[in-house]
Design a protein around this motif. Structure first.
Motif, PDB file in Angstrom:
ATOM      1  N   VAL A   1       0.943   4.742  -0.062  1.00  0.00           N
ATOM      2  CA  VAL A   1      -0.408   4.444   0.431  1.00  0.00           C
ATOM      3  C   VAL A   1      -1.090   3.420  -0.457  1.00  0.00           C
ATOM      4  CG1 VAL A   1      -2.701   5.408   0.814  1.00  0.00           C
ATOM      5  CG2 VAL A   1      -0.672   6.678   1.549  1.00  0.00           C
ATOM      6  N   SER A   2      -1.032   3.632  -1.763  1.00  0.00           N
ATOM      7  CA  SER A   2      -1.668   2.709  -2.701  1.00  0.00           C
ATOM      8  C   SER A   2      -1.086   1.306  -2.568  1.00  0.00           C
ATOM      9  CB  SER A   2      -1.499   3.225  -4.135  1.00  0.00           C
ATOM     10  OG  SER A   2      -1.986   2.280  -5.068  1.00  0.00           O
ATOM     11  N   VAL A   3       0.230   1.231  -2.472  1.00  0.00           N
ATOM     12  CA  VAL A   3       0.894  -0.069  -2.333  1.00  0.00           C
ATOM     13  C   VAL A   3       0.502  -0.733  -1.018  1.00  0.00           C
ATOM     14  CG1 VAL A   3       3.136  -1.222  -2.190  1.00  0.00           C
ATOM     15  CG2 VAL A   3       2.816   0.695  -3.765  1.00  0.00           C
ATOM     16  N   ASP A   4       0.487   0.063   0.060  1.00  0.00           N
ATOM     17  CA  ASP A   4       0.155  -0.496   1.375  1.00  0.00           C
ATOM     18  C   ASP A   4      -1.264  -1.050   1.400  1.00  0.00           C
ATOM     19  OD1 ASP A   4       2.641   0.141   2.241  1.00  0.00           O
ATOM     20  OD2 ASP A   4       2.044   1.863   3.463  1.00  0.00           O
ATOM     21  N   VAL A   5      -2.219  -0.296   0.847  1.00  0.00           N
ATOM     22  CA  VAL A   5      -3.606  -0.742   0.858  1.00  0.00           C
ATOM     23  C   VAL A   5      -3.761  -1.985  -0.022  1.00  0.00           C
ATOM     24  CG1 VAL A   5      -5.957  -0.150   0.164  1.00  0.00           C
ATOM     25  CG2 VAL A   5      -4.567   1.515   1.416  1.00  0.00           C
ATOM     26  N   THR A   6      -3.140  -1.984  -1.176  1.00  0.00           N
ATOM     27  CA  THR A   6      -3.221  -3.143  -2.065  1.00  0.00           C
ATOM     28  C   THR A   6      -2.659  -4.393  -1.388  1.00  0.00           C
ATOM     29  OG1 THR A   6      -3.046  -1.748  -4.025  1.00  0.00           O
ATOM     30  CG2 THR A   6      -2.518  -4.064  -4.299  1.00  0.00           C
ATOM     31  N   THR A   7      -1.513  -4.244  -0.749  1.00  0.00           N
ATOM     32  CA  THR A   7      -0.897  -5.374  -0.052  1.00  0.00           C
ATOM     33  C   THR A   7      -1.752  -5.823   1.122  1.00  0.00           C
ATOM     34  OG1 THR A   7       1.302  -4.580  -0.666  1.00  0.00           O
ATOM     35  CG2 THR A   7       1.174  -6.147   1.166  1.00  0.00           C
ATOM     36  N   LEU A   8      -2.254  -4.855   1.885  1.00  0.00           N
ATOM     37  CA  LEU A   8      -3.082  -5.167   3.054  1.00  0.00           C
ATOM     38  C   LEU A   8      -4.313  -5.982   2.654  1.00  0.00           C
ATOM     39  CD1 LEU A   8      -3.733  -4.661   6.097  1.00  0.00           C
ATOM     40  CD2 LEU A   8      -4.911  -2.570   5.366  1.00  0.00           C
ATOM     41  N   LEU A   9      -5.015  -5.543   1.617  1.00  0.00           N
ATOM     42  CA  LEU A   9      -6.249  -6.223   1.218  1.00  0.00           C
ATOM     43  C   LEU A   9      -5.969  -7.553   0.514  1.00  0.00           C
ATOM     44  CD1 LEU A   9      -8.437  -3.222   0.012  1.00  0.00           C
ATOM     45  CD2 LEU A   9      -8.487  -4.413   2.207  1.00  0.00           C
ATOM     46  N   THR A  10      -4.898  -7.611  -0.261  1.00  0.00           N
ATOM     47  CA  THR A  10      -4.551  -8.871  -0.925  1.00  0.00           C
ATOM     48  C   THR A  10      -4.231  -9.950   0.100  1.00  0.00           C
ATOM     49  OG1 THR A  10      -3.726  -7.722  -2.883  1.00  0.00           O
ATOM     50  CG2 THR A  10      -2.959  -9.974  -2.541  1.00  0.00           C
ATOM     51  N   ASP A  11      -3.414  -9.605   1.073  1.00  0.00           N
ATOM     52  CA  ASP A  11      -3.089 -10.570   2.127  1.00  0.00           C
ATOM     53  C   ASP A  11      -4.330 -10.962   2.914  1.00  0.00           C
ATOM     54  OD1 ASP A  11      -0.479 -10.427   1.338  1.00  0.00           O
ATOM     55  OD2 ASP A  11       0.174  -9.106   2.964  1.00  0.00           O
TER      56      ASP A  11
END
Length: 618
Positions: free
Chosen positions: A416-426
């Motif tokens: 979850v943490s990785v997904d949210v970080t990637t989602l917002l960074t992109d």
């Protein structure tokens, strides 16, 4: 294989009802006998002594039971069914005694009037069938807001017109032994109206279980909760068939004869029977459930601050370039002063039309969802939602085996943490590209008047100039004034110097910082806060939640139990009680292990159905 007939003599033709009863009775004798002797034509065989024999008019009971049940016609069963949407404990207090969440229980003994609890439960339409009693007790969702840590009010919002409600409760019993119960988003006939593929337009908002007490304080996280979409369960019991199966093991392998009548296995041997189809299973118990969704939801001020921080960064970056003291004007002044010596600034104006980029940023508050629709972030509220079922490998919540535990796998939750970080960074990178494109297309005005060498010098961009054009080639800057006749050979250097300054300032001080929006410091922040550092901090906060979640939360779906049943002291028999619960939730406090909640949502219970010894007699 044929069962020998009784001694031949004249017999009147049997009616269809008599024929069915005869076949049923014959089935029961054959199934009960421990030894059966079969005589084929022309073959002599020893026949074991029988404990029961029959004539064409009657059965003579021996030591083995030859009792029969006329399923569908006997009306001497005693049956019970009940449903309850919510049961269990919250914060150490039972909710079962709460009047606002009381279920409905119906019982009927033979042809006597049914009893119902609560007595205020309204009767449901039975189509005029006097052997059936049906009652409902749908909960009033607007009265369910006082349960500590559990908010059910969402289940009353968003349902289509005419719906029976997402917290319906109904129970039906019949003197023939048929019972039905259903709770949750169900019809008054007991049908489950929810699956995880039901269109959202047909579903209410979810219920919410607060996880704050279980997780404890977590930096940058507020209002963690388990959101439970609409749920429903149903249970149906054909009590007569269940009793027959329980006593003689005959109902689960019945078939259909040429008339369409259900025929028990042993009765297929009756002379002249033609089997129309292969044996079809007729399970006397049917249980069903549905769950729309299971989501982890929380809020974070970091997620809510992302768009405002971008707005601040963009506006601050533009402000630093424009205005009388901005880098655009000061760059031009510096070039002129460096070439022509001392000067005095008359008027200065440098503006960028910010309306287009402001409109763009204001529209950035919509929810973001990853490519698998597992994680979403609502930037307007800072809400993060995680589809737990999908994340944990259960694409369909409504098609799982009985008593399935939704295992909260730490490895999967860590994603979850990785997904949210990637989602917002992109997302920030895409936004940066959109912002740069918008700013480059925005109009730019520049007008600077200087007193140099005792004469005026005016530097200006033409009407219609844009930021992108000026950054590329100076935007067609013009110089005018009496000083031009004094500078002679310096005019070319002056012009190129001014053009170069405009290009450098717009590129270095405006476009490049906006392109690097992810790592550009927010103007005015006390620390080097950027979008990247905000996203990283949010990821850390989410990790703190997902690490703790398996320690405090347990989930089980399609919970089925079967209890009781057996022979009665009077020679009769009782079916088990069959229960279906759509969702079971357990919640304990982190580190302390205190039981905070144990809840069953959408429970339907059918049975017991019983008959007395006299009800089993021939």
């Amino acid at each position: 294989m044929l069962i020998p007939r009784s001694p031949a003599r004249h017999r009147r033709p049997r009616t269809l009802l008599e024929d069915r009863r005869l076949r049923r009775r014959l089935a029961l004798v054959v199934a009960a006998a421990t030894t059966v002797a079969v005589v084929l034509p022309g073959v002599a065989a020893a026949i074991a002594p029988s404990t029961a024999s029959w004539t064409d008019r009657e059965w003579d009971a021996g030591r083995l039971s030859t009792s029969a049940l006329a399923c569908g016609t006997d009306t001497d069963s005693t049956a019970t069914s009940s449903s309850r949407f919510l049961t269990g404990t919250l914060a150490g207090t039972s909710v079962d005694s709460t009047a606002d969440v009381e279920g409905v229980t119906v019982a009927k003994a033979g042809t006597a009037a049914a009893t119902v609890d609560p007595v205020t439960a309204p009767a449901l339409d039975t189509g005029g069938d006097t052997t059936v009693a049906a009652f409902g007790n749908p909960l009033q969702v607007n009265a369910l807001g006082g349960l500590a840590g559990l908010d059910l009010t969402g289940l009353g919002t968003g349902l289509p017109a005419g719906s029976t409600g997402a917290v319906n409760q109904m129970a039906t019993v019949s003197s023939t032994g048929a019972t039905t119960a259903a709770s949750g988003l169900v019809s008054n006939s007991g049908g489950v109206l929810v699956t995880d593929s039901t269109p959202s337009a047909d579903l209410p908002e979810p219920a919410s279980l607060d996880l704050t007490s279980a997780l404890g304080p977590i930096a940058n996280v507020t209002s963690p909760a388990l959101d439970v979409g609409a749920v429903g369960s149903s249970a149906q019991l054909d009590g007569c068939d269940a009793l027959e199966d329980q006593l003689w093991g005959t109902s689960s392998s019945s078939t259909v004869d040429e008339t369409g009548a259900v025929v028990r296995p042993a009765a297929l041997a009756d002379e002249g029977t033609v089997v129309r189809a292969a044996a079809t299973t007729t399970d006397p118990v049917r249980r069903d459930y549905g769950i729309a969704s299971l989501d982890l939801r929380l809020r974070s001020p970091l997620a809510a601050a992302l768009v405002p921080n971008i707005r601040t960064t963009v506006n601050g970056t533009i402000s630093a370039v424009t205005g009388p003291s901005g880098s655009l004007v000061q760059g031009v002044v510096g070039i002129v002063g460096g070439l022509l010596g001392s000067l005095s600034l008359g008027s200065a104006q440098a503006t960028i039309d910010t309306a287009p980029v402001t409109a763009l940023i204001n529209g950035l508050t919509g929810p973001l969802t990853d490519s698998t629709n597992t994680v979403s972030v609502d930037l307007s509220t800072g809400t993060v939602e995680v589809d737990l079922a999908h994340l944990l490998g259960h694409a369909q919540l409504d098609d799982l085996p009985p008593n399935t535990e939704i295992v909260l796998d730490p490895t999967l939750l860590a994603a979850v943490s990785v997904d949210v970080t990637t989602l917002l960074t992109d997302w920030v990178r895409r936004v940066a590209t959109m912002i740069v494109t918008t700013v480059q297309a925005s109009s730019l005005t520049l007008s600077v008047t200087l007193q140099v060498l005792g004469s005026r010098l005016t530097i200006a961009l033409p009407s219609g100039a844009t930021v992108g054009g000026a950054a590329a080639n100076g935007g067609g800057v013009t110089l005018s004034g009496g000083v031009l006749g004094l500078v002679g050979g310096l005019l070319s250097s002056l012009t190129s110097g001014i053009v170069g300054s405009i290009e450098r300032v717009l590129t270095k001080n405006l476009i490049t910082p906006l392109q690097n929006l992810l790592t550009t410091a927010i103007p005015g922040s006390s620390t080097a806060t950027t979008a990247a550092t905000t996203i990283t901090a949010l990821g850390t906060a989410l990790s703190s939640v997902t690490v703790l979640l398996p320690r405090v939360l347990s989930l089980r779906v399609n919970v089925q139990t079967t209890t009781g049943g057996g022979r009665r002291a009077d020679g009769g028999a009782t079916t088990p009680t069959y229960t279906e619960t759509a969702l079971r939730i357990g919640l304990v406090s982190n580190g302390q292990g205190a039981d905070l909640a144990h809840l069953d949502l959408a429970t339907s219970r059918v049975g017991p159905v019983s008959v007395t010894g006299s009800g089993l007699s021939t």
